[in-house]
Design a protein around this motif. Structure first.
Motif, mmCIF file in Angstrom:
data_model
loop_
_atom_site.group_PDB
_atom_site.id
_atom_site.type_symbol
_atom_site.label_atom_id
_atom_site.label_comp_id
_atom_site.label_asym_id
_atom_site.label_seq_id
_atom_site.Cartn_x
_atom_site.Cartn_y
_atom_site.Cartn_z
ATOM 1 N N ASP A 130 0.821 -1.215 0.000
ATOM 2 C CA ASP A 130 0.000 0.000 0.000
ATOM 3 C C ASP A 130 0.855 1.266 0.000
ATOM 4 O O ASP A 130 0.343 2.364 0.242
ATOM 5 N N THR A 131 2.145 1.112 -0.281
ATOM 6 C CA THR A 131 2.967 2.285 -0.572
ATOM 7 C C THR A 131 2.411 3.003 -1.801
ATOM 8 O O THR A 131 2.517 4.226 -1.923
ATOM 9 N N TYR A 132 1.798 2.241 -2.699
ATOM 10 C CA TYR A 132 1.295 2.797 -3.949
ATOM 11 C C TYR A 132 -0.148 3.289 -3.787
ATOM 12 O O TYR A 132 -1.103 2.651 -4.228
ATOM 13 N N LEU A 133 -0.289 4.434 -3.131
ATOM 14 C CA LEU A 133 -1.581 5.092 -2.958
ATOM 15 C C LEU A 133 -1.562 6.432 -3.662
ATOM 16 O O LEU A 133 -0.524 7.089 -3.731
ATOM 17 N N ASP A 134 -2.728 6.853 -4.178
ATOM 18 C CA ASP A 134 -2.780 8.205 -4.718
ATOM 19 C C ASP A 134 -3.089 9.189 -3.594
ATOM 20 O O ASP A 134 -3.192 8.815 -2.416
ATOM 21 N N TYR A 135 -3.220 10.475 -3.935
ATOM 22 C CA TYR A 135 -3.391 11.480 -2.882
ATOM 23 C C TYR A 135 -4.732 11.356 -2.177
ATOM 24 O O TYR A 135 -4.937 11.946 -1.111
ATOM 25 N N ASN A 136 -5.671 10.578 -2.743
ATOM 26 C CA ASN A 136 -6.946 10.322 -2.064
ATOM 27 C C ASN A 136 -6.905 9.040 -1.238
ATOM 28 O O ASN A 136 -7.919 8.639 -0.671
ATOM 29 N N GLY A 137 -5.750 8.410 -1.161
ATOM 30 C CA GLY A 137 -5.638 7.174 -0.419
ATOM 31 C C GLY A 137 -6.186 5.969 -1.158
ATOM 32 O O GLY A 137 -6.424 4.917 -0.562
ATOM 33 N N TYR A 138 -6.384 6.111 -2.486
ATOM 34 C CA TYR A 138 -6.944 5.022 -3.274
ATOM 35 C C TYR A 138 -5.828 4.077 -3.727
ATOM 36 O O TYR A 138 -4.783 4.520 -4.206
ATOM 37 N N TRP A 139 -6.069 2.793 -3.612
ATOM 38 C CA TRP A 139 -5.067 1.780 -3.908
ATOM 39 C C TRP A 139 -5.589 0.890 -5.038
ATOM 40 O O TRP A 139 -6.506 0.105 -4.846
ATOM 41 N N LEU A 140 -5.011 1.033 -6.208
ATOM 42 C CA LEU A 140 -5.393 0.238 -7.365
ATOM 43 C C LEU A 140 -4.164 -0.524 -7.848
ATOM 44 O O LEU A 140 -3.155 0.079 -8.202
ATOM 45 N N THR A 141 -4.226 -1.846 -7.813
ATOM 46 C CA THR A 141 -3.071 -2.664 -8.136
ATOM 47 C C THR A 141 -3.115 -3.102 -9.596
ATOM 48 O O THR A 141 -4.069 -3.750 -10.022
ATOM 49 N N PRO A 142 -2.092 -2.757 -10.380
ATOM 50 C CA PRO A 142 -2.115 -3.157 -11.793
ATOM 51 C C PRO A 142 -1.804 -4.630 -11.979
ATOM 52 O O PRO A 142 -0.932 -5.186 -11.311
ATOM 53 N N ILE A 143 -2.532 -5.257 -12.867
ATOM 54 C CA ILE A 143 -2.253 -6.629 -13.284
ATOM 55 C C ILE A 143 -2.319 -6.650 -14.811
ATOM 56 O O ILE A 143 -3.296 -6.190 -15.394
ATOM 57 N N ILE A 144 -1.310 -7.168 -15.434
ATOM 58 C CA ILE A 144 -1.254 -7.203 -16.887
ATOM 59 C C ILE A 144 -1.477 -8.634 -17.360
ATOM 60 O O ILE A 144 -0.625 -9.502 -17.177
ATOM 61 N N ALA A 145 -2.639 -8.885 -17.956
ATOM 62 C CA ALA A 145 -2.951 -10.216 -18.469
ATOM 63 C C ALA A 145 -2.574 -10.367 -19.934
ATOM 64 O O ALA A 145 -2.498 -11.478 -20.449
ATOM 65 N N GLY A 182 -3.564 -7.909 0.952
ATOM 66 C CA GLY A 182 -4.450 -6.785 1.193
ATOM 67 C C GLY A 182 -4.939 -6.032 -0.016
ATOM 68 O O GLY A 182 -5.784 -5.148 0.116
ATOM 69 N N ALA A 183 -4.428 -6.341 -1.196
ATOM 70 C CA ALA A 183 -4.887 -5.639 -2.394
ATOM 71 C C ALA A 183 -6.256 -6.184 -2.791
ATOM 72 O O ALA A 183 -6.478 -7.386 -2.796
ATOM 73 N N ALA A 184 -7.176 -5.279 -3.146
ATOM 74 C CA ALA A 184 -8.534 -5.726 -3.447
ATOM 75 C C ALA A 184 -9.125 -5.085 -4.690
ATOM 76 O O ALA A 184 -10.213 -5.460 -5.103
ATOM 77 N N ALA A 185 -8.457 -4.120 -5.299
ATOM 78 C CA ALA A 185 -9.002 -3.436 -6.472
ATOM 79 C C ALA A 185 -7.999 -3.524 -7.619
ATOM 80 O O ALA A 185 -6.814 -3.257 -7.443
ATOM 81 N N TYR A 186 -8.519 -3.879 -8.795
ATOM 82 C CA TYR A 186 -7.657 -4.064 -9.956
ATOM 83 C C TYR A 186 -8.333 -3.450 -11.188
ATOM 84 O O TYR A 186 -9.547 -3.451 -11.289
ATOM 85 N N PRO A 187 -7.533 -2.941 -12.131
ATOM 86 C CA PRO A 187 -8.119 -2.466 -13.387
ATOM 87 C C PRO A 187 -8.666 -3.656 -14.167
ATOM 88 O O PRO A 187 -7.906 -4.479 -14.669
ATOM 89 N N GLY A 188 -9.975 -3.768 -14.281
ATOM 90 C CA GLY A 188 -10.590 -4.945 -14.878
ATOM 91 C C GLY A 188 -10.194 -5.194 -16.312
ATOM 92 O O GLY A 188 -10.045 -6.326 -16.736
#
Length: 231
Positions: A130-145, A182-188
């Motif tokens: 969760d070091t990778y947060l934006d200024y709103n505290g949003y955590w989106l984890t990239p996954i490349i399929a 702990g990551a729970a959000a991903y670019p679909g």
């Protein structure tokens, strides 16, 4: 100078690598300026989304010693190994350097044909994901399929190159690994790249993954698509 700058200077590295994107260009320029000032012999290696094309990469970020154009899976390692031996590789396919020949004609490097030969990133350079947060505290984890585009005809797009996909199993393994941390959000769109069958395989495999003693259900959706619908 911030603590990260001080740590770089204290380590006195022979090379510093930077992944460039339009969102971090000002920070990257300032970091390179400070590194150049304190460590003039340290080489600056640049790559990333800003370096997709050899014509525009140096315009976006001119202060580099080596710039890796487009995908660097097959170019970064050999160049870094050569630099570590004290060599100065020049005129390399897929790579620009400030030592290249003036009349050099750029040639692209080959693309990695099988994405499953590369392990997924485990972010070993940070203590917490969760070091990778934006200024709103949003955590989106990239996954490349997948990489590239099977259409590849839109001349304005940086994804206009050979389309390759990962197998569903490794994608699910990466999702599970991230969720356990702990990551729970991903670019679909990036998770579900590929054909309808590929997306169905990923969702089916995900739904069978145990998580915290239960079965965690995943839904892969796109704009205008109903929740849970597989096109």
């Amino acid at each position: 100078m911030c603590i990260r700058d001080s740590a770089i200077v204290a380590a006195r590295p022979r090379m510093v690598g930077i992944s460039l994107h339009e969102t971090n260009r000002p920070l990257a320029r300032e970091l390179v300026r400070r590194v150049r000032e304190a460590l003039p012999d340290t080489l600056i290696l640049a790559g990333g989304y800003d370096c997709v094309y050899h014509e525009s990469g140096p315009e976006h970020f001119p202060d580099f010693d080596y710039m890796f154009i487009h995908e660097a899976d097959l170019t970064l390692g050999p160049v870094v190994e050569a630099l570590a031996r004290g060599e100065r590789p020049v005129d390399q396919p897929g790579v620009l350097s400030r030592w290249d020949s003036p009349d050099r004609v750029f040639k692209p490097a080959p693309l990695l044909p099988n994405l499953d030969t590369q392990p997924f990133p485990t972010y070993g350079w940070v203590d917490r994901l969760d070091t990778y947060l934006d200024y709103n505290g949003y955590w989106l984890t990239p996954i490349i399929a997948s990489r590239g585009c099977y259409w590849s005809r839109c001349r304005f797009c940086a994804e206009r190159f050979s389309w390759r996909k990962r197998a569903p199993g490794p994608v699910v393994d990466e999702l599970q690994w991230l969720m356990e941390r702990g990551a729970a959000a991903y670019p679909g769109a990036s998770v579900a790249g590929g054909s309808a069958t590929d997306r169905l395989d990923i969702v089916t495999s995900c739904n069978a993954v145990p998580y915290s003693g239960q079965t965690k259900s995943y839904e892969v959706t796109r704009a205008g698509q109903k929740e849970g619908e597989i096109p």
